[in-house]
Design an enzyme around this catalytic site. Sequence first.
Site, PDB file in Angstrom:
ATOM      1  N   ASP A 290       0.890  -1.465  -0.102  1.00 45.31           N
ATOM      2  CA  ASP A 290       0.102   0.030   0.000  1.00 45.31           C
ATOM      3  C   ASP A 290       0.954   1.105   0.023  1.00 45.31           C
ATOM      4  O   ASP A 290       1.921   1.433   0.739  1.00 45.31           O
ATOM      5  CB  ASP A 290      -0.747   0.063   1.231  1.00 45.31           C
ATOM      6  CG  ASP A 290      -1.831  -0.930   0.961  1.00 45.31           C
ATOM      7  OD1 ASP A 290      -2.493  -1.106  -0.089  1.00 45.31           O
ATOM      8  OD2 ASP A 290      -2.509  -1.577   2.026  1.00 45.31           O
ATOM      9  N   SER A 366     -14.626  20.227   1.389  1.00 42.72           N
ATOM     10  CA  SER A 366     -14.725  21.161   2.480  1.00 42.72           C
ATOM     11  C   SER A 366     -14.345  22.413   2.148  1.00 42.72           C
ATOM     12  O   SER A 366     -13.983  22.858   1.072  1.00 42.72           O
ATOM     13  CB  SER A 366     -13.486  20.521   3.419  1.00 42.72           C
ATOM     14  OG  SER A 366     -12.205  20.957   3.083  1.00 42.72           O
TER      15      SER A 366
END
Lengths: 665, 567
Positions: A290, A366
């Site tokens: 990952d 956001s």
Amino acid sequence: MFSAKLVVPAIGDAFRKLNPAELIRNPVLFTTAVVALLLSLLLVIGGSGLAVSFQVQLIIWLWLTVLFGTFAEALAEGRGRAQAASLRATKSELSAKLPDGRVVPASQLKMGEIVLVQTGDLIPADGEVIEGVASVNESAITGESAPVIREAGGDRSAVTAGTRVISDSIKVRVTQEPGKGFLDRMIALVEGAERQKTPNEIALTILLVGLTIIFLIAVATIPGFASYAGGSIPVAVLAALLITLIPTTIAALLSAIGIAGMDRLVRFNVLAKSGRAVEAAGDVDVLLLDKTGTITIGDRQAAQFVALSGVDANEVAKAALIASLADETPEGRSIVTLAREKFGIAMRDLPDHAEVIPFSAQTRISGVKLNSVLIQKGAVDAIFRANPGSESSLQAVEMRRITEEIARSGQTPLAVALDGKLLGAVALKDVIKAGVRERFAELRRMGIRTVMITGDNPLTAAAIAAEAGVDDFLAEATPEDKLALIRKEQQGGKLVAMCGDGTNDAPALAQADVGVAMNTGTQAAREAGNMVDLDSDPTKLIEIVGLGKQLLMTRGALTTFSVANDVAKYFAIIPAMFVVLYPGLAVLNVMNLASPNSAILSAIIFNALIIPCLVPLALRGVTYKPMGAGPLLARNLAVYGLGGLVAPFVGIKLIDLTVAGLNLA
Amino acid sequence: MTIQGWTLILAFTGILIALTKPMGMLLFAVYEGRRTLLHPVLGPVERGFYKLAGIDPNAEQSWRRYALHMLLFQLVLLLFTYAILRLQAFLPMNPRELPGLGADGALNTAVSFTTNTNWQWYSGEVALSDLSQMLGLTIHNFLSAATGIAIAFALFRGFARREMASIGNFWADCTRVTLYILLPICLVYALFLIASGVPQTFASSVDATTLEGVKQTIVLGPVASQEAIKMLGTNGGGFFNANSAHPFENPTALTNLVQMLSIFVIGAGLTWCFGKAVGNTRQGWAILSAMMVIFFAGVSIVYWQEAAGNPIHHALGLAGGNMEGKEVRFGIAASALFSVITTAASCGAVNAMHDSFTPLGGMIPLFNMQLGEIVVGGVGAGIYGFLLFAMLAVFVAGLMVGRTPEYVGKKIESREVKLAVLAIAVLPLCILGFTAISAVLPDGLAGPLNKGPHGFSEILYAFSSGTGNNGSAFAGLTAGTPFYNGLLSVAMWIGRFFVIVPVLAIAGSLAAKKYTPESAGSFPTTGPLWIGLLIAIILIVGGLTFLPSLALGPIADHLAMINGQLF
């Protein structure tokens, strides 16, 4: 390694392991014991023509050979058992609170039952949180004292028996059968109680049995040959030849190597569900890593502000700063820092009337509403989506070009918009961990391919992959993509290792040859993987491969050493044995050993003593340096192959000097 | 030792290496079932055979089926030859009106030729009719050689195939090898021998009057045709008792060189074919290199010992090397070279009498056979025997690179180890076991001509030769007794088929496995390190087992000779 606390009980166990039912699991040692027993009987019957003191010494050393073998195994098990003792203490005090208020011992819990765990309680059984959020101290299992959050739903729902809830309360559905939980498995594993031979150990045992049979034939035919030459060879001498030739050294150390290998993994806070998984780790060809946390440090840092034409960079920076003031993520903070440092924007706090729009997974945006002005930041397509019509504006074309450039350089673009009007972009930079490039180069030399898994788009992924030096990458990876990639590699004959934590990782974890589940992950992930990393550190995958290789190398090194030893033993015993038939054969006594009896005794003593001498190596494992197979083989062959040829010549000669000096034979 | 001697040895090695790839390419074409140059002519013949026998050459067989068909075929051939030998008195082409063979003798010979051993307890020219030689024996020279190569092909397929249940078709392999490799080469080869002076006639004998005025009957016959396949198929059974020392079998220095090359050429070619089959010819060259190192060491020892001669003779004023039992036409170097080649391969043809070699000179041929004749080796048998050791070497040392053992892309696991050990254990079991029995029983003790360790070597040599399917004799041993005929028949049968069946089982098991691609982390099975490791494992596992027997035979013999005692 050799503290009295471990050694003393191991000596007792070494004798207990002489039980034939247990000894037969090790056919070579069993053969040695049978021969020792036979010689003991012959001594009692008498009439062999050999000096009694010689025979007694021979018998003693034969029994010692067996005992050294059982001792090695007992010592390896003992080290694990010490670790298991503390775990077991935790387990015995577990009790469970049922929703109706009854309290029952944890051992009576069945799968599917619901238990209530409150602040200060120990979690009684492995399970899944179905209601509530709690912080849990898992140090009993992981050794890590910082508490972790466990909550219903999502990827952090699994809890482990023996860990303590330190705040709040949760409802847990038990997911284990009684006595088969994580803790039980861990205890069994470190104790070596449930140890089964791994496939490679079985194959090696077959080889050792095969060699034993071949040498048995070689020795059993000697009396016939001797009778032709007009003489006879005492049984005790034939027995000595047999025992020195059969691979007692590796046979004695084989299970100790296996137990110690698992033990090293446990000390490393990784729990393998089977020895097979550890062997597979040594064979891994492809590592799926990952990106976040393994290749890059988890958080991205803002690197620059890019303004659209007609917009001042200062304006972009200011808007981004305002949008990020309430954003406490490291990314948000890094935007604030960059804006301050590069543009000297001094604004520290949002005014009270500002309305903060928090990041949500749906909008992926956001922002802040300040004095009826809306400032947004987010992924470019998300900003387009949030402001209908903006994607067809003139600025959108330029925006796309800018973001593509940012992505191509391995950075992640965030678009900034003011009342729906595009201003520019913030480039977030992934920070590659120090030293990973070298690590991957090392892995490449070992023949292991690294594949970076990331949710980034292909452009960004390619740039980061190039910078980190991985061999390949899988961008915008979904769990299905991972599974497909693993299948594809396996079809080409490769062994694949990966780590994962979420429920949606479970199929891939199960498919991978080595699937390391993070302990923080879901129960499904922990069940699907064949290893669990208690520290939940995805970087460890690399070390796990190293440990697997070290285990296999130790086994191979000692096998080679054991087989190479035979040459010197032949040169000790053959002349000693045949010199009565043909005195001329004394020239084969190249070590110039003092007398036939001394030569035989020295060979047997060397054969016995080499076992305890190699126990530390068996338990510690051979030194492992990552390098290509060619240099690795050259190095190990020189040390254990050539060493195995030479060492017994020196050792037997030295023992012979002692035996002759002490007048033992 | 002379410059000429070493030149011969080096020239031989050089020519062999030059022939390896061309021979390997031909073998590979046949292995793959591809068309060769001879297909336009022989293709219809091949298809005719299949039609006649009702065989579909493309029907793939599992290893069990392959082994079963192979065994049934051998059994039928065995009975066929047994019948011919027993009944030769009543059959045609028996100009010297020879009687049939006894039961034990016929069985021994039938087994011997079926197993590619060609151990001969009799003198061919005295005991066998032309029909027996041509139909009863020469047929085996072809078919036992073809069978060996077929088994090697099946094992190659095991390594080369991926997740498959079959390893080829025995009938197709056997037919193609015979038709496209053995027959054409033998045809040319026999013509060359005839041109060099080897007889090829149905006339049974000619009478000559010697210088002393005595009438001598010189046996003739179809020698050249048998000679060609005797070498090429590593059979070794000569038309004459003196084998390739006889001027009618091996008339010139050139035929001697060609005969030596023809023993090794298919075995060497198979190493290349193996490399090609597994996709990397360097794998094949590595194997050949390991073989050549052991071979060269052997030749050097024999040549050195034979050239050094016998110190007892020297003391009596007989200077020079050991010429006892050697053809003066060939001399020491050519005899030493021939002896190592014939025993390194499971040929067994001889151009000198190994019994008369110096003790250590005779030990090398003995040791070659005890290793299982894997140094180039018998056609097919050499490479599959060698691959057993390669798997063992990979298994012992392969773990040292930190991976579970693998060889040319296949994992070597329990099943392969079990079968390989089983096949390898056959050698000590038969060689040492039967030697021990013979060294104790009166029937066995009646065999050896010489006393002391030399006599022991004679028994040991017989069982090494039989089990290894070599067929050469140390002479000296009176082997034509029911005891030795019987025991050697068993040794030859076990030495052949108790190795072949496990090899086929390994082939089946490997073929079913996944392929593991090579990487920088894979155990390197090319290069000097691997070659050295292979040699070490062969000498330690294969060789040390026999050290006690060698110590009591040739080594004791040698040490006695140095001390002035001969046996």
